[in-house]
Design a protein around this motif. Structure first.
Motif, PDB file in Angstrom:
ATOM      1  N   ASN A 129      -3.686  17.919   2.260  1.00 13.11           N
ATOM      2  CA  ASN A 129      -4.003  18.463   3.444  1.00 13.11           C
ATOM      3  C   ASN A 129      -4.779  17.540   4.068  1.00 13.11           C
ATOM      4  OD1 ASN A 129      -2.119  20.400   3.461  1.00 13.11           O
ATOM      5  ND2 ASN A 129      -3.592  21.746   2.227  1.00 13.11           N
ATOM      6  N   VAL A 130      -5.263  16.525   3.517  1.00 10.59           N
ATOM      7  CA  VAL A 130      -5.993  15.317   4.242  1.00 10.59           C
ATOM      8  C   VAL A 130      -5.018  14.091   4.948  1.00 10.59           C
ATOM      9  CG1 VAL A 130      -7.928  13.913   4.401  1.00 10.59           C
ATOM     10  CG2 VAL A 130      -7.904  15.859   2.940  1.00 10.59           C
ATOM     11  N   ASN A 131      -5.444  14.026   6.222  1.00 14.82           N
ATOM     12  CA  ASN A 131      -4.563  12.508   6.673  1.00 14.82           C
ATOM     13  C   ASN A 131      -5.305  11.492   6.512  1.00 14.82           C
ATOM     14  OD1 ASN A 131      -2.037  13.804   8.136  1.00 14.82           O
ATOM     15  ND2 ASN A 131      -3.521  15.220   8.377  1.00 14.82           N
ATOM     16  N   TYR A 132      -4.682  10.415   6.155  1.00 19.63           N
ATOM     17  CA  TYR A 132      -5.536   9.110   5.944  1.00 19.63           C
ATOM     18  C   TYR A 132      -4.962   7.834   6.712  1.00 19.63           C
ATOM     19  CZ  TYR A 132      -7.283  11.478   1.878  1.00 19.63           C
ATOM     20  OH  TYR A 132      -7.977  12.431   0.857  1.00 19.63           O
ATOM     21  N   PHE A 133      -5.774   7.294   7.426  1.00 17.41           N
ATOM     22  CA  PHE A 133      -5.397   6.252   8.669  1.00 17.41           C
ATOM     23  C   PHE A 133      -5.886   4.866   8.040  1.00 17.41           C
ATOM     24  CE2 PHE A 133      -5.800  10.336  11.269  1.00 17.41           C
ATOM     25  CZ  PHE A 133      -4.554  10.548  11.167  1.00 17.41           C
ATOM     26  N   ALA A 164       1.039  -1.077  -0.073  1.00 21.42           N
ATOM     27  CA  ALA A 164       0.287  -0.091   0.038  1.00 21.42           C
ATOM     28  C   ALA A 164       0.880   1.112  -0.192  1.00 21.42           C
ATOM     29  CB  ALA A 164      -0.808  -0.161   1.159  1.00 21.42           C
ATOM     30  N   LYS A 165       1.793   1.352   0.680  1.00 20.52           N
ATOM     31  CA  LYS A 165       2.539   2.596   0.912  1.00 20.52           C
ATOM     32  C   LYS A 165       3.700   2.621  -0.481  1.00 20.52           C
ATOM     33  CE  LYS A 165       3.531   2.487   5.944  1.00 20.52           C
ATOM     34  NZ  LYS A 165       4.620   2.327   6.931  1.00 20.52           N
ATOM     35  N   ASN A 166       3.847   1.691  -1.161  1.00 23.24           N
ATOM     36  CA  ASN A 166       4.671   1.606  -2.413  1.00 23.24           C
ATOM     37  C   ASN A 166       3.739   2.222  -3.439  1.00 23.24           C
ATOM     38  OD1 ASN A 166       7.033   0.835  -1.235  1.00 23.24           O
ATOM     39  ND2 ASN A 166       6.925  -1.139  -2.163  1.00 23.24           N
ATOM     40  N   LEU A 167       2.563   1.650  -3.345  1.00 24.89           N
ATOM     41  CA  LEU A 167       1.607   2.310  -4.499  1.00 24.89           C
ATOM     42  C   LEU A 167       1.088   3.799  -4.318  1.00 24.89           C
ATOM     43  CD1 LEU A 167      -0.840  -0.909  -4.744  1.00 24.89           C
ATOM     44  CD2 LEU A 167       0.673  -0.117  -6.372  1.00 24.89           C
ATOM     45  N   ALA A 168       1.053   4.110  -3.088  1.00 30.13           N
ATOM     46  CA  ALA A 168       0.611   5.541  -2.609  1.00 30.13           C
ATOM     47  C   ALA A 168       1.647   6.421  -3.056  1.00 30.13           C
ATOM     48  CB  ALA A 168       0.385   5.423  -1.118  1.00 30.13           C
ATOM     49  N   SER A 169       2.902   5.883  -2.554  1.00 31.20           N
ATOM     50  CA  SER A 169       4.064   6.773  -3.022  1.00 31.20           C
ATOM     51  C   SER A 169       4.067   7.034  -4.460  1.00 31.20           C
ATOM     52  CB  SER A 169       5.389   6.122  -2.503  1.00 31.20           C
ATOM     53  OG  SER A 169       6.382   7.019  -2.714  1.00 31.20           O
ATOM     54  N   LEU A 170       3.984   5.982  -5.310  1.00 24.53           N
ATOM     55  CA  LEU A 170       3.922   6.196  -6.860  1.00 24.53           C
ATOM     56  C   LEU A 170       2.692   6.980  -7.317  1.00 24.53           C
ATOM     57  CD1 LEU A 170       5.340   4.743  -9.324  1.00 24.53           C
ATOM     58  CD2 LEU A 170       3.532   3.108  -9.564  1.00 24.53           C
ATOM     59  N   VAL A 192      -1.603   2.960  14.109  1.00 25.80           N
ATOM     60  CA  VAL A 192      -2.147   2.964  12.682  1.00 25.80           C
ATOM     61  C   VAL A 192      -1.022   2.496  12.031  1.00 25.80           C
ATOM     62  CG1 VAL A 192      -2.398   4.604  10.804  1.00 25.80           C
ATOM     63  CG2 VAL A 192      -3.433   5.180  12.855  1.00 25.80           C
ATOM     64  N   ASP A 193      -1.326   1.488  10.968  1.00 30.29           N
ATOM     65  CA  ASP A 193      -0.464   0.723  10.159  1.00 30.29           C
ATOM     66  C   ASP A 193       0.042   1.599   9.078  1.00 30.29           C
ATOM     67  OD1 ASP A 193      -0.471  -1.590  11.813  1.00 30.29           O
ATOM     68  OD2 ASP A 193      -1.915  -2.832  10.266  1.00 30.29           O
ATOM     69  N   PHE A 229       1.210  10.277  -2.833  1.00 33.86           N
ATOM     70  CA  PHE A 229       1.047  10.387  -1.399  1.00 33.86           C
ATOM     71  C   PHE A 229       2.375  10.756  -0.723  1.00 33.86           C
ATOM     72  CE2 PHE A 229      -2.952   8.495  -2.907  1.00 33.86           C
ATOM     73  CZ  PHE A 229      -4.091   9.228  -1.678  1.00 33.86           C
ATOM     74  N   GLU A 230       2.217  11.463   0.358  1.00 33.87           N
ATOM     75  CA  GLU A 230       3.424  11.504   1.293  1.00 33.87           C
ATOM     76  C   GLU A 230       2.936  10.270   2.603  1.00 33.87           C
ATOM     77  OE1 GLU A 230       4.632  14.438   4.720  1.00 33.87           O
ATOM     78  OE2 GLU A 230       3.031  15.150   3.621  1.00 33.87           O
ATOM     79  N   ILE A 231       4.072   9.668   2.686  1.00 30.98           N
ATOM     80  CA  ILE A 231       3.936   8.222   3.455  1.00 30.98           C
ATOM     81  C   ILE A 231       4.574   8.961   4.853  1.00 30.98           C
ATOM     82  CG2 ILE A 231       4.566   5.971   4.001  1.00 30.98           C
ATOM     83  CD1 ILE A 231       3.249   6.451   1.502  1.00 30.98           C
ATOM     84  N   ILE A 232       3.669   9.061   6.011  1.00 28.89           N
ATOM     85  CA  ILE A 232       3.951   9.335   7.166  1.00 28.89           C
ATOM     86  C   ILE A 232       4.325   8.099   8.101  1.00 28.89           C
ATOM     87  CG2 ILE A 232       3.324  10.627   9.351  1.00 28.89           C
ATOM     88  CD1 ILE A 232       3.014  12.256   6.442  1.00 28.89           C
ATOM     89  N   GLU A 233       5.595   8.266   8.529  1.00 27.32           N
ATOM     90  CA  GLU A 233       6.222   6.930   9.325  1.00 27.32           C
ATOM     91  C   GLU A 233       5.993   7.346  10.813  1.00 27.32           C
ATOM     92  OE1 GLU A 233       6.770   4.310   8.065  1.00 27.32           O
ATOM     93  OE2 GLU A 233       7.118   4.812   5.816  1.00 27.32           O
ATOM     94  N   ASP A 234       5.462   8.484  11.275  1.00 25.68           N
ATOM     95  CA  ASP A 234       5.403   8.784  12.458  1.00 25.68           C
ATOM     96  C   ASP A 234       4.218   7.924  13.196  1.00 25.68           C
ATOM     97  OD1 ASP A 234       7.597  10.508  12.481  1.00 25.68           O
ATOM     98  OD2 ASP A 234       6.049  12.089  12.300  1.00 25.68           O
TER      99      ASP A 234
END
Length: 271
Positions: free
Chosen positions: A153-157, A68-74, A145-146, A77-82
């Motif tokens: 400006n929207v955070n998706y969990f 999911a993170k790889n697809l979103a980055s492509l 959150v995984d 999307f900004e990937i939040i690791e915090d």
């Protein structure tokens, strides 16, 4: 940025699946499962079951999360690791609000739909603009959150779950969504958040997932609090029918045998 092409998504899925499963298997090399009496009769089968069972259990963190993170980055999307932090001492008014929302949904009050629950939590947290909370800590176990994405400006969990839920599983999922909102807005009362529990594929084929799953998913609200298959994957990638591309990548890996050597090694020993 424009969404990726189908070929780009296919290549990324294929690379991610091979990398994720290879890393999982390598980490299992040399790990001996605890003895069971069946080891005396079917030791190879027992070993296979141990590895496959571990892979099934950890599929969310082993495969779905990095994919999911790889697809979103492509897809920009900004990937939040915090980590999503929670107030060390949850304010009483916010805690009471969350509890009232849980009770309202459990009582099947139609007012307490997904939109109302989200908006009510955000409304209560507006008080923290003037009186901010200063002490936050890691979210309690089971409420982290995984996958945290950000765009426009929207955070998706998101949290990926097994497609075969247990009794009470959907109640925990609903509580998880409400707690995510309470954690986020208590710290960022002027922010924007959207949360979903994710079921990465539909084990019932063409039959609607929610009609077949235990309790029809209640109290989780389909679509607005829970996403199934392409609802999630298309959101991440930005193109239609991404799950079919994922299936195509799995089938291609199977036909080419790219994982065959490492699978043979852990199941049957080095050839």
């Amino acid at each position: 940025m424009p969404p990726p092409t189908q070929q780009e998504v296919f290549n990324l899925v294929r690379e991610t699946v091979i990398s994720s499963l290879t890393n999982f298997i390598r980490n299992r090399m040399g790990v001996e499962p605890n003895f069971q009496i069946l080891d005396l009769i079917i030791p190879t089968e027992r070993r296979i079951r141990s590895v496959v069972g571990g892979m099934e259990t950890s599929l969310g963190t082993t495969l779905w999360e990095p994919l999911a993170k790889n697809l979103a980055s492509l897809n920009g999307f900004e990937i939040i690791e915090d980590n999503l932090l929670s107030p060390t001492n949850m304010p009483g008014n916010l805690q009471n609000t969350v509890q009232l929302l849980v009770e309202g949904r459990n009582n099947r009050n139609q007012l307490y739909n997904a939109e109302y629950c989200h908006d009510r939590i955000k409304e209560v947290c507006q008080n923290f603009i003037i009186n901010p909370i200063n002490d936050f800590s890691r979210a309690p176990r089971g409420f982290g959150v995984d996958i945290w994405l950000r765009k426009d400006n929207v955070n998706y969990f998101f949290d990926t779950k097994t497609v075969q839920a247990n009794v009470g599983g959907y109640s925990r999922c609903f509580n998880q969504v409400l707690n995510w909102y309470s954690y986020f807005y208590s710290r960022y009362p002027e922010g924007n958040a959207s949360a979903r529990i994710v079921f990465p594929y539909n084990p019932y084929g063409n039959v609607n997932f929610w009609t077949r799953t235990i309790g029809r998913g209640w109290p989780l609200e389909p679509d607005n609090e829970g996403w199934v298959e392409n609802q999630f994957w298309d959101f991440c990638s930005g193109i239609d029918n991404t799950y079919q591309i994922i299936l195509d990548a799995f089938n291609d890996i199977s036909s080419t045998g790219d994982l065959e050597d490492i699978i043979q090694g852990i199941f049957y020993g080095e050839r």
